[in-house]
Design an enzyme around this catalytic site. Structure first.
Site, mmCIF file in Angstrom:
data_model
loop_
_atom_site.group_PDB
_atom_site.id
_atom_site.type_symbol
_atom_site.label_atom_id
_atom_site.label_comp_id
_atom_site.label_asym_id
_atom_site.label_seq_id
_atom_site.Cartn_x
_atom_site.Cartn_y
_atom_site.Cartn_z
ATOM 1 N N GLU A 67 21.756 26.092 18.852
ATOM 2 C CA GLU A 67 22.066 26.198 17.423
ATOM 3 C C GLU A 67 21.890 24.821 16.769
ATOM 4 O OE1 GLU A 67 26.196 26.763 16.147
ATOM 5 O OE2 GLU A 67 25.500 28.371 14.834
ATOM 6 N N LYS A 99 44.698 26.321 10.062
ATOM 7 C CA LYS A 99 44.130 24.997 10.310
ATOM 8 C C LYS A 99 42.676 25.000 9.876
ATOM 9 C CE LYS A 99 41.942 22.350 13.188
ATOM 10 N NZ LYS A 99 41.485 21.488 12.112
ATOM 11 N N CYS A 117 26.382 30.639 10.144
ATOM 12 C CA CYS A 117 26.334 31.113 11.535
ATOM 13 C C CYS A 117 25.242 32.166 11.688
ATOM 14 C CB CYS A 117 27.684 31.678 11.942
ATOM 15 S SG CYS A 117 28.307 32.919 10.799
ATOM 16 N N GLU A 127 34.989 34.021 16.757
ATOM 17 C CA GLU A 127 33.648 34.269 16.217
ATOM 18 C C GLU A 127 32.928 32.922 16.171
ATOM 19 O OE1 GLU A 127 32.192 37.035 15.901
ATOM 20 O OE2 GLU A 127 33.987 38.226 16.292
HETATM 21 P P1 NAD Z 1 33.962 23.491 15.124
HETATM 22 O O1 NAD Z 1 34.021 24.349 16.339
HETATM 23 O O2 NAD Z 1 33.660 22.066 15.298
HETATM 24 O O3 NAD Z 1 35.367 23.546 14.355
HETATM 25 C C1 NAD Z 1 35.936 24.770 13.930
HETATM 26 C C2 NAD Z 1 37.439 24.555 13.754
HETATM 27 O O4 NAD Z 1 38.040 24.343 15.038
HETATM 28 C C3 NAD Z 1 37.798 23.339 12.902
HETATM 29 O O5 NAD Z 1 38.908 23.637 12.085
HETATM 30 C C4 NAD Z 1 38.187 22.320 13.969
HETATM 31 O O6 NAD Z 1 39.029 21.298 13.504
HETATM 32 C C5 NAD Z 1 38.893 23.210 14.974
HETATM 33 N N1 NAD Z 1 39.086 22.651 16.308
HETATM 34 C C6 NAD Z 1 38.362 21.694 16.930
HETATM 35 N N2 NAD Z 1 38.878 21.466 18.173
HETATM 36 C C7 NAD Z 1 39.921 22.318 18.328
HETATM 37 C C8 NAD Z 1 40.852 22.584 19.390
HETATM 38 N N3 NAD Z 1 40.822 21.904 20.546
HETATM 39 N N4 NAD Z 1 41.797 23.527 19.214
HETATM 40 C C9 NAD Z 1 41.859 24.231 18.053
HETATM 41 N N5 NAD Z 1 41.012 24.020 17.009
HETATM 42 C C10 NAD Z 1 40.048 23.080 17.142
HETATM 43 O O7 NAD Z 1 32.941 24.199 14.123
HETATM 44 P P2 NAD Z 1 32.430 23.644 12.694
HETATM 45 O O8 NAD Z 1 31.498 22.517 12.909
HETATM 46 O O9 NAD Z 1 33.592 23.471 11.798
HETATM 47 O O10 NAD Z 1 31.631 24.926 12.167
HETATM 48 C C11 NAD Z 1 30.310 25.213 12.499
HETATM 49 C C12 NAD Z 1 30.246 26.236 13.612
HETATM 50 O O11 NAD Z 1 30.953 27.407 13.226
HETATM 51 C C13 NAD Z 1 28.829 26.698 13.919
HETATM 52 O O12 NAD Z 1 28.670 26.784 15.306
HETATM 53 C C14 NAD Z 1 28.759 28.083 13.282
HETATM 54 O O13 NAD Z 1 27.808 28.940 13.843
HETATM 55 C C15 NAD Z 1 30.153 28.558 13.502
HETATM 56 N N6 NAD Z 1 30.498 29.639 12.569
HETATM 57 C C16 NAD Z 1 30.610 30.905 13.053
HETATM 58 C C17 NAD Z 1 30.880 31.963 12.185
HETATM 59 C C18 NAD Z 1 31.013 33.375 12.704
HETATM 60 O O14 NAD Z 1 31.627 34.198 12.033
HETATM 61 N N7 NAD Z 1 30.460 33.694 13.851
HETATM 62 C C19 NAD Z 1 31.046 31.711 10.816
HETATM 63 C C20 NAD Z 1 30.917 30.405 10.359
HETATM 64 C C21 NAD Z 1 30.646 29.370 11.248
#
Ligand code: NAD
Length: 482
Positions: free
Chosen positions: A382, A175, A284, A250
């Protein structure tokens, strides 16, 4: 006619059946949507898991060398389409085209590296106390794994999850973020072309609130690997907890770069701006706090501001230093945090708004604040945009205290020429990835990657030599022959 079939379930591309409309825009020219299509509904999410379950036994039983060959072929196909994949990535995510090309070629490298897990995710033979008993361990796939990824590295992140999961014999439902479904679709098409059988990889594009819980709590799901924000990750941890399946989350970061008086200040300034503004601050591991010894604060601040002002901003296809933010909502959040920082009393040194003459597109200036205190929201939360806060400290101990004074613990860096300080920093800083004289961003795929504290579930690191551990059960066997 535009292709609106974004769901890939059991080897067929189909339309989503929910009422959620997903609209993909080029963040540099958002007025004209690139594509609009219905997201998946709950039944489709469940059907994708069912398809993965049905395909599971056959894929797990395939000879490791055959699974490896398919993943090598996928790597070749990614490389063969590097230019057009990079263009797709830049059009929907916004990053400079050279960064997209780098990310696509990294995806190919990831598939090659983790394809080897098909043959290398081995167990151990262990000396037995009983000469008639053979003692050893084997690794078996979990079964069906749900992979959930964010938008900021929209081909690299799904690739490292997919490659490891598939190599070790799991079937998956991917997803991706609704911000970046086009590159996800192209990746899944390439995997199918490389010979991944029907049902082994399924793609569900839909709103997290509509399909998310179904993809993590379906009784056939045996593991969940999530990368995204801490809020969503914590929600998934709670929803999955009752089933007790393996989960890897993560999440976000608030990464410090510490500069001591004996540091190479030019190199430190370069790393601070590269780490905070590269990728428009949407990593991130982005540097968001520059923690600097007061003796060199003025000189370093000048060098940082000079570099921030020199960055070119523009549409990713023009290959500037910095593209737009991914979406209107992300850019609004960036601008809100800038207002919050001003209200909290931080001093804006440069940036702070949209660039002049760039009304269309989600552009934002590289932004540097000084006079930041560790308890300000701009130093704690963040932001996920090109916003750097400078915090002055009196000595090494205070620098470490400030570095650790956040809930997050993803990456951290120190600039110093003193070995004692750098060793002490690597021991004392609370971060999953620590650099000495390097940017907080960037990683090598053969090194494990993951955070501590609110940045990670700390169950297993991703990437590196042991990434397969998350995707496999280790079974311990005592065999006494009759
Ligand atoms: P997000 O948490 O909004 O979404 C991430 C994913 O989760 C998307 O595919 C989203 O559709 C899905 N999602 C949302 N609600 C859900 C639910 N209830 N159940 C299952 N899936 C669900 O994050 P984003 O805005 O896409 O990405 C940015 C964030 O990701 C930042 O906080 C960044 O730091 C983090 N990030 C972390 C890493 C790492 O390795 N630590 C790497 C890249 C990004």
């Amino acid at each position: 006619m535009r292709d609106t079939t974004y769901q890939y379930i059991d080897g067929s591309w189909i339309e989503g059946e929910s009422n959620d409309e997903i609209t993909v825009r080029n963040p540099a020219e958002p007025d004209e949507p690139i594509v609009s299509f219905p997201g998946a509904d709950q039944e489709q999410a469940r059907a994708a898991v069912d398809a993965a379950e049905a395909a599971s036994d056959q894929w797990a039983a395939m000879a490791p060398a055959d699974r490896e060959a398919i993943l090598y072929d996928a790597a070749d196909r990614i490389e063969a389409q590097l230019d057009s994949l990079a263009e797709t990535l830049t059009r929907e995510e916004g990053k400079p085209i050279s960064s997209s090309r780098g990310e696509v070629s990294r995806a190919a490298e990831i598939f090659r590296f983790f394809a080897n897990d098909a043959r290398n995710a081995t167990g151990d033979t262990v000396p037995s106390n009983d000469p008639d008993t053979f003692t050893y361990t084997i690794r078996e796939p979990l079964g069906v794994v749900t992979l959930i990824s964010p938008w900021n590295f929209p081909i690299a992140t799904p690739s490292w999850k997919l490659a490891t999961a598939l190599a070790t014999g799991n079937t998956v439902v991917l997803k991706p973020s609704s911000e970046t479904p086009m590159i996800a679709k192209r990746l899944v098409e390439l995997l199918a072309d490389a010979g991944v059988p029907d049902g082994v990889v399924n793609l569900v594009v839909g709103s997290g609130s509509t399909v998310g819980d179904h993809l993590t709590t379906h009784e056939a799901v045996d593991g969940v690997s999530f990368t995204g924000s801490t809020g969503t990750g914590r929600h998934i941890q709670k929803t999955v907890a009752d089933r007790g399946i393996p989960i890897q989350t993560e999440m976000g970061g608030k990464n410090p770069l510490v500069v001591l008086p004996d540091a190479d200040l030019e190199a430190a300034a370069e790393a601070a701006i590269g780490g905070s503004c590269g990728g428009t601050g949407q990593a991130c591991t982005a540097t968001s706090r520059l923690i600097v010894h007061e003796d060199v604060a003025a000189e370093l601040t000048d060098a940082v501001v000079e570099r921030a002002n020199a960055l070119s901003i523009g549409p990713g296809m023009n290959d500037p230093d910095m593209g737009p933010a991914v979406s209107a909502a992300e850019n609004e959040t960036n601008l809100e945090y800038i207002e919050i920082a001003k209200e909290e009393g931080a001093t804006l040194l440069t940036g702070g708004g949209r660039p002049e003459d760039m009304e269309t597109g989600y552009f934002i200036e590289p932004t540097v604040f000084t006079g930041v205190e560790s308890d300000m929201r701009i130093a704690q939360e963040e932001v996920f945009g090109p916003v750097l806060g400078i915090i002055e400290v009196a000595d090494f101990d205070e620098a470490v205290e400030v570095a650790n004074d956040v809930t997050y613990g993803l990456s951290a860096s120190i600039f110093t020429s003193d070995m004692t300080s750098s060793r002490a920093f690597t021991r004392q800083v609370e971060a999953g990835v620590v650099k000495v004289n390097g940017t907080t961003t960037g990683s090598q795929i053969q090194m494990p990657f993951g955070g501590m504290k609110a940045s990670s579930s700390e169950t297993h690191k991703e990437m590196g030599q042991r990434a397969h551990e998350f995707y496999t059960h280790e079974k311990v066997i005592y065999r006494s022959d009759p």
